[in-house]
Design an enzyme around this catalytic site. Sequence first.
Site, PDB file in Angstrom:
ATOM      1  CG  ASP A  47      -0.279   0.016   2.687  1.00 50.52           C
ATOM      2  OD1 ASP A  47       0.942   0.036   2.545  1.00 50.52           O
ATOM      3  OD2 ASP A  47      -0.992   0.497   3.616  1.00 50.52           O
ATOM      4  CG  ASP A  86       0.266  -4.200   2.012  1.00 45.87           C
ATOM      5  OD1 ASP A  86      -0.340  -4.856   3.066  1.00 45.87           O
ATOM      6  OD2 ASP A  86       1.043  -3.158   2.111  1.00 45.87           O
ATOM      7  CE  LYS A 116       3.112  -5.893   3.942  1.00 47.56           C
ATOM      8  NZ  LYS A 116       2.739  -4.792   4.609  1.00 47.56           N
ATOM      9  CD  GLU A 118       0.719  -1.702   8.002  1.00 46.38           C
ATOM     10  OE1 GLU A 118       0.112  -0.784   8.857  1.00 46.38           O
ATOM     11  OE2 GLU A 118       1.300  -1.166   6.987  1.00 46.38           O
ATOM     12  CD  GLU A 185       8.004  -0.210   7.757  1.00 44.82           C
ATOM     13  OE1 GLU A 185       7.049  -1.114   7.261  1.00 44.82           O
ATOM     14  OE2 GLU A 185       8.157   0.834   7.703  1.00 44.82           O
TER      15      GLU A 185
HETATM   16  O1  KIV Z   1       3.591  -1.281   1.673  1.00 44.47           O
HETATM   17  C1  KIV Z   1       4.721  -1.547   1.775  1.00 44.47           C
HETATM   18  O2  KIV Z   1       5.473  -1.264   0.776  1.00 44.47           O
HETATM   19  C2  KIV Z   1       5.215  -2.190   2.937  1.00 44.47           C
HETATM   20  C3  KIV Z   1       6.553  -2.361   3.177  1.00 44.47           C
HETATM   21  C4  KIV Z   1       7.279  -1.115   3.696  1.00 44.47           C
HETATM   22  C5  KIV Z   1       7.016  -3.677   3.606  1.00 44.47           C
HETATM   23  O3  KIV Z   1       4.350  -2.643   3.546  1.00 44.47           O
END
Ligand code: KIV
Length: 283
Positions: A47, A86, A116, A118, A185
Site C-alpha cells: 500500500d 497488501d 499481508k 499490519e 519494520e
Molecule cells: O507497503 C509497503 O511497501 C510495505 C513495506 C514497507 C513492507 O508494507
Amino acid sequence: MEQKKQTVLDIRAKKNSGSKISMLTAYDYPWALLVDRAGIDIILVGDSLGMVVLGYQDTVSVTMDEMIHHVKAVTGVVKSSLVVGDMPFGSYNVSVKKAIKNANRFMKEGRADCIKLEGGMIMAPVISAIVKAGIPVQGHIGLTPQTASALGGFKVQGKSAAAARALIDDAKALEDSGCFSIVLEAIPAPIAKMVTEAVSIPTIGIGAGSDCDGQVLVTYDMVGLFDRFTPKFVKQYTKISETISGVISEFKADVENGKFPEEKHSFTMKADELEQLKKDLSD
Ligand code: KIV
C-alpha cells in the site's frame, strides 16, 4: 531458464535451509517484469503504492479498488515470484467478515498468491479466520505505517524492554494464528534477531538489521524515484530520477532545436504516390 513459481511453502522452507529471502515492491507491469526476471522471491504490491505512485501524503487513504487494480497489473506478468497483496487501512479492521471478503477479492480479482496485513496479537482472530478461509497471510509488525498516527509518527519501535517483549509476543501470536511469514519494520537489530529466533516462520526485515531471514525494500526508494524522503534503512542503489530528468530535458531541447525526430524515426511513402498527390493538388 524459467524459474519455478514460488509458493508460501518454498518461502517457509528457506528459513530451515538458511537461504535468505529477497522481497521487493512492484505496482505495475514494467516493474513486476523486471523484479520477477531478476529472481526476487517475493513481490509485494504494497500500500506504499499510495505514497510512491499515487502521491498521497500517507497510506491511510489507499482503497481496495486501487490495490486490486495494481495487483492485477503485477500478477498478469509474474512467472516466478510469490505475489503478496497488501490489505489497505480499513479493509480488515472493521469486522472479520469484511476482512475475509476483502482478502477474497485479492485472490479472485487480483489473482494474488496471498495477502499481508499490519498488526500484532490484536489481529490474531482476523488472521486465523483468513487463513481458515484458505488464504495465506503475511504479518507485519514493528512500525506499521497504516497506524503511524497511533504510534506517534514514523518511529523506530520496540526500543524499551517492555516494547521489545511485546513485539516478541506479537510475533508468536502471528505464528500461532497461521501466518507464513512476518515483516519486521523499523525495530532495533538485536530485537529483530530475538524475534527471528523466537518463531519458526521467516521474518523479513525492513530497517530491522541483518539477522532477519530476509529483506524487503520499496523499489522506488531503492532506485531514488521517490523524492519526498528516504528512510535511514534504505540502501539507495541509484538516483534514477536524475537520469530520467536528464532525458526529459534532452527531449525538450531536441524538439525545440529540430533535432528530433530524425529520418530514422519517420515514415516514407512511394515517390510516385507523392508525385500523384502533388499533381492532384495543383490541378
Ligand atoms: O507497503 C509497503 O511497501 C510495505 C513495506 C514497507 C513492507 O508494507
